[in-house]
Design a protein around this motif. Structure first.
Motif, short mmCIF file in Angstrom:
data_model
loop_
_atom_site.label_atom_id
_atom_site.label_comp_id
_atom_site.label_asym_id
_atom_site.label_seq_id
_atom_site.Cartn_x
_atom_site.Cartn_y
_atom_site.Cartn_z
N ARG A 161 -5.97 1.28 -3.73
CA ARG A 161 -6.40 2.54 -4.35
C ARG A 161 -5.60 3.69 -3.71
O ARG A 161 -5.62 3.85 -2.49
CB ARG A 161 -7.89 2.75 -4.16
N ALA A 162 -4.90 4.50 -4.54
CA ALA A 162 -4.06 5.62 -4.04
C ALA A 162 -4.49 6.90 -4.73
O ALA A 162 -4.79 6.92 -5.92
CB ALA A 162 -2.58 5.34 -4.29
N LEU A 163 -4.51 8.01 -3.96
CA LEU A 163 -4.84 9.36 -4.46
C LEU A 163 -3.69 10.30 -4.13
O LEU A 163 -3.16 10.27 -3.01
CB LEU A 163 -6.13 9.87 -3.82
N ALA A 164 -3.33 11.13 -5.11
CA ALA A 164 -2.28 12.16 -4.91
C ALA A 164 -2.75 13.46 -5.54
O ALA A 164 -3.20 13.47 -6.68
CB ALA A 164 -0.95 11.70 -5.51
N SER A 189 -1.61 13.12 -0.19
CA SER A 189 -1.74 11.80 -0.79
C SER A 189 -2.40 10.85 0.23
O SER A 189 -2.29 11.10 1.44
CB SER A 189 -0.40 11.23 -1.25
N ALA A 190 -3.02 9.84 -0.25
CA ALA A 190 -3.68 8.85 0.62
C ALA A 190 -3.82 7.54 -0.17
O ALA A 190 -3.89 7.55 -1.39
CB ALA A 190 -5.05 9.33 1.08
N SER A 191 -3.87 6.42 0.58
CA SER A 191 -4.01 5.08 -0.05
C SER A 191 -4.75 4.16 0.91
O SER A 191 -4.72 4.37 2.13
CB SER A 191 -2.64 4.51 -0.42
N GLN A 192 -5.39 3.11 0.36
CA GLN A 192 -6.12 2.13 1.17
C GLN A 192 -6.21 0.80 0.42
O GLN A 192 -6.09 0.75 -0.80
CB GLN A 192 -7.52 2.62 1.50
N LEU A 193 -6.42 -0.26 1.19
CA LEU A 193 -6.55 -1.62 0.67
C LEU A 193 -8.04 -1.98 0.60
O LEU A 193 -8.74 -1.88 1.60
CB LEU A 193 -5.81 -2.61 1.57
N GLU A 194 -8.53 -2.38 -0.56
CA GLU A 194 -9.94 -2.68 -0.76
C GLU A 194 -10.12 -4.15 -1.16
O GLU A 194 -9.26 -4.73 -1.81
CB GLU A 194 -10.54 -1.79 -1.86
N VAL A 213 0.83 -1.20 0.00
CA VAL A 213 0.00 0.00 0.00
C VAL A 213 0.87 1.25 0.00
O VAL A 213 0.63 2.22 -0.75
CB VAL A 213 -0.95 -0.03 1.22
N ASN A 214 1.91 1.28 0.84
CA ASN A 214 2.78 2.47 0.92
C ASN A 214 3.56 2.67 -0.37
O ASN A 214 3.75 3.81 -0.82
CB ASN A 214 3.74 2.30 2.09
N GLY A 269 3.46 6.02 -2.77
CA GLY A 269 4.63 6.81 -3.16
C GLY A 269 4.73 6.96 -4.66
O GLY A 269 5.03 8.04 -5.18
N LYS A 270 4.46 5.82 -5.39
CA LYS A 270 4.53 5.91 -6.84
C LYS A 270 3.47 6.86 -7.38
O LYS A 270 3.70 7.58 -8.35
CB LYS A 270 4.35 4.52 -7.45
#
Length: 760
Positions: free
Chosen positions: A240-243, A217-222, A138-139, A143-144
């Motif tokens: 799912r990641a948002l930047a 930025s934020a990310s989570q496992l779905e 997830v991390n 970052g990417k």
């Protein structure tokens, strides 16, 4: 022990074995049952087995009490049975207790070994490893995504707008499933990639969007909400990641824009992580159920031991009884023989010495009883044979008369009385000649028996066969009998006869049909040339002759033509009799058909010589309207011809319904009655045979055709004379012909009957 008791013991053993097998199966699958299974089902399972054990205790107690009573009564073999039962019970109890002790210790130690500290630590470490792996993915994805958002912002600052091609190139570089540009409210502005089943990717969750807005930025496992679907790969696990894009040069309707990247987690990683998590959860649950599990195993083991011991005791009692039973059978059999009872003795089916001893004893008893029972069996067989023979004779349709050596009647069956219409049973012990109507018949029969003894004909070996005609009752028809005679040892004689009058009449009708067919074929062809030749002679010679010669020519030609026409009519009648078509049965109204025929005799009805008496609402019958019209016409015409010479002559056409004893409709009867001279005796006897008539003119085929049509319709036709005051000794005062129809339409109705009648 009776057979029912043995079956009861066998059934008990089967039940015990089945219960033990079920419990052993539950014990073997205990380690793989779902969590909480033992706590939910332990109570009812325990009481179920307790009930089974209670039933077995009751059975064993009953058997033990019976055994003790037999020992107290000093019955033969009871002590041996008690000894054998004790030995078998001891053999089953001692090994069972030993196995139970070892199994008890083994179960306790095995359950404790399942919950080792090192195993719990290993499961915890594996669970932490899986979690750290997923967190790292997830991390890394977050970052990417942030780096990609910065690159997009730099490209936009240099004058390169964000396009689908750029997003597609970025998706390939990241190896992502979906790359999308998201607005400040979560709306998808631009996206590439995704599943074929969806046109646009899912919008990010509001919580994820707020986190990206505040932290950049934020990310989570779905997809891990349902572990079962995740394991089955029905719900893919995604990151799912948002930047947030740092530059605001994108003017797409809002100042905040975000780059969303959706990356699918490898199924192997997800499966391993979920497997470790599931194993850890089950281990914790098993640890909480440790006491219940131990109670379940030990309780099941105890019940298995109890049931096994009970089964051993039942087996001991059963086997002991089987060993003692031959001796008991022999002792009881000897006591019965000593008292004179030679009935069949029971034997054992076993092949050992004891079974052979019981069979030998039973054979000896049977041999002793066989001589005494032989006479009784012979008497019973004789009575049975006599009863069977009498039953057969009583139910034979043929007549049977048995004569003794003196020629006297010994046995007569009801068929002989029915056929000959004479009380033959009253003449048993007397000769057949003593019946006046049968004197000639008896002489002919004895003559045939003498011929059989002195000079038998070819093919006769102890039997003869001949046909006789006799009239036992002058008021009845002549009988045609087919008689068969045979010699009975030592000097008896057997006479068997059948009434073949109807068969002979049917043969005559068939012969007449063949004669009619040949006559119509052979005679009809030359008639037309004869008539034409006579007419041609008259045409050629009439002008050349005068006076008496011319008159004689005209009279002769007219005679020839008239006689040819008469012969043509005769041939046509024979042809119609021989080629009567098969009836086409349809529903029809008999009253309507009769009324239609009576319209042809309007003059006779107006003069009162013909009257109609039709019943109301007759049922529709199944019949051929064309053929039945011919029947009614023939009967009415014959009746009118019979009363033609009487001034007060009259004919009645009647239809009436007949019912049976229960009041149900049985038949619909059509009757034609007249007050003429009636039928002669020779006509009544052979009325339905061709060429039988009382008229000076005609072929005598009318009633024969009526009979054939009635047979086609399954109707019964009867002819009878009417006598004054029913006194048959006086001359007849009329005649009647009746047809009884018993075939009715399944759904009769006036409309259907009328349609069938008109169609015919």
């Amino acid at each position: 022990m009776t057979r029912a008791a043995r079956w009861a013991w066998l059934l008990s053993l089967v039940v015990v074995t089945g219960a033990c097998g079920v419990l052993a199966f539950l014990l073997s699958i205990g380690a793989t049952t779902p969590r909480g299974f033992f706590e939910r089902h332990y109570v009812w399972l325990f009481w179920l087995n307790a009930v089974v054990a209670g039933v077995l205790i009751l059975v064993i107690g009953t058997a033990s009490v019976r055994l003790l009573l037999r020992v107290r009564r000093a019955q033969f073999g009871s002590r041996l049975l008690l000894k054998l039962a004790g030995i078998f019970a001891l053999v089953g109890l001692v090994p069972g207790l030993l196995i139970y002790t070892v199994s008890y210790q083994f179960v306790n130690r095995s359950i404790e070994s399942w919950f080792d500290v090192r195993l719990a630590g290993a499961l915890e470490a594996g669970l932490n490893l899986g979690r750290s792996t997923l967190d790292g993915l997830v991390n890394d994805t977050a970052g990417k995504t942030l780096d990609a958002a910065e690159r997009l912002a730099e490209a936009a600052a240099s004058g390169q707008p964000v396009q689908l091609l750029g997003l597609e190139r970025l998706r390939e570089q990241l190896g992502a499933r979906i790359v999308a540009l998201v607005g400040g409210n979560g709306q998808i502005l631009m996206a590439v990639g995704g599943d074929a089943s969806t046109l646009t990717p899912d919008r990010p969750a509001p919580a994820l969007l707020r986190q990206a807005r505040s932290a950049g930025s934020a990310s989570q496992l779905e997809g891990l909400e349902d572990e079962v679907q995740a394991l089955a790969s029905q719900s893919p696990v995604r990151i799912r990641a948002l930047a947030r894009l740092p530059s605001s040069e994108f003017s797409l309707g809002s100042s905040d824009r975000y780059l969303m990247v959706v990356q699918r987690v490898p199924s192997q990683v997800v499966g391993n992580a979920l497997a470790v998590q599931t194993a850890s959860s089950e281990y914790q649950q098993r640890a909480l159920e440790r006491d219940g599990l131990r109670r379940m195993y030990l309780g099941t083991l105890t019940l298995v031991l109890i049931l096994a011991v009970f089964a051993a005791m039942l087996l001991a009692i059963t086997l002991g009884n089987q060993l003692a039973r031959p001796l008991l059978l022999l002792a009881d059999g000897m006591r019965q023989v000593a008292t004179g009872d030679l009935s069949a003795k029971p034997v054992l089916t076993s092949r050992d010495e004891l079974g052979g001893l019981t069979r030998s004893f039973a054979d000896m008893t049977d041999q002793l009883a066989e001589a005494r029972a032989q006479v009784e069996r012979s008497v019973l067989q004789l009575e049975a044979a006599r009863s069977n023979l009498q039953t057969i004779l009583d139910n034979l349709t043929a007549g049977v008369i048995v004569f003794d050596a003196q020629g006297q009647i010994e046995t007569v069956n009801p068929g002989a009385t029915r056929i000959l219409r004479l009380p033959l049973s009253a003449y048993q012990g007397r000769r057949l000649e003593e019946l006046a109507p049968l004197q000639g018949f008896a002489q002919s029969v004895w003559h045939r028996f003498e011929q059989l003894g002195d000079s038998p004909e070819a093919g006769e070996r102890g039997t003869w066969q001949d046909a006789f005609e006799l009239q036992p009752d002058p008021s009845q028809d002549t009988l045609t009998l087919l008689v068969r005679g045979a010699q009975l040892p030592p000097h008896g004689r057997l006479l068997v006869f059948d009434d073949i009058s109807e068969v002979v009449s049917a043969q005559r009708s068939a012969a007449w049909s063949e004669v009619a067919r040949r006559l119509a074929h052979e005679i009809k062809n030359p008639l037309t040339p004869i008539q034409l030749s006579a007419e041609r002679l008259q045409h050629k010679l009439e002008a050349k002759l005068e006076g008496n010669d011319q008159a004689m020519l005209v009279r002769s030609v007219a005679t020839i033509v008239n006689q040819v026409q008469a012969m043509k009519q005769l041939v046509n009648e024979f042809r119609d009799y021989a080629r009567l078509p098969s009836a086409q049965l349809k529903p029809l109204d008999l009253n309507a058909l009769a009324s239609e025929v009576l319209m042809l005799y309007a003059e006779a009805q107006e003069s009162g010589r013909l009257q109609a008496d039709l019943c109301s609402e007759p049922p529709a019958i199944l019949g051929d309207a064309t053929q039945l019209r011919q029947v009614i016409h023939n009967l009415v015409q014959n009746a009118l011809d019979a009363v033609a010479d009487r001034r007060d002559g009259h004919v009645i056409l009647r239809t009436q319904k007949t019912n049976n004893e229960a009041g149900e409709l049985r038949s619909l009867r059509l009757q034609v009655l007249d007050n003429g001279p009636g039928f002669a005796d020779k006509v009544l006897k052979r009325a339905f045979e061709p060429y039988v008539t009382t008229k000076s003119k005609g072929t005598g085929l009318g009633l024969a055709v009526v009979k054939k049509i009635a047979d086609e319709h399954g109707a019964r036709v009867r002819l009878a004379n009417t006598y004054p005051q029913a006194d048959e000794t006086q001359p007849p005062v009329g005649a009647q012909v009746s047809l009884s129809f018993s075939k009715f339409a399944t759904a009769p109705g006036p409309a259907d009957a009328g349609i069938a009648h008109r169609a015919a």
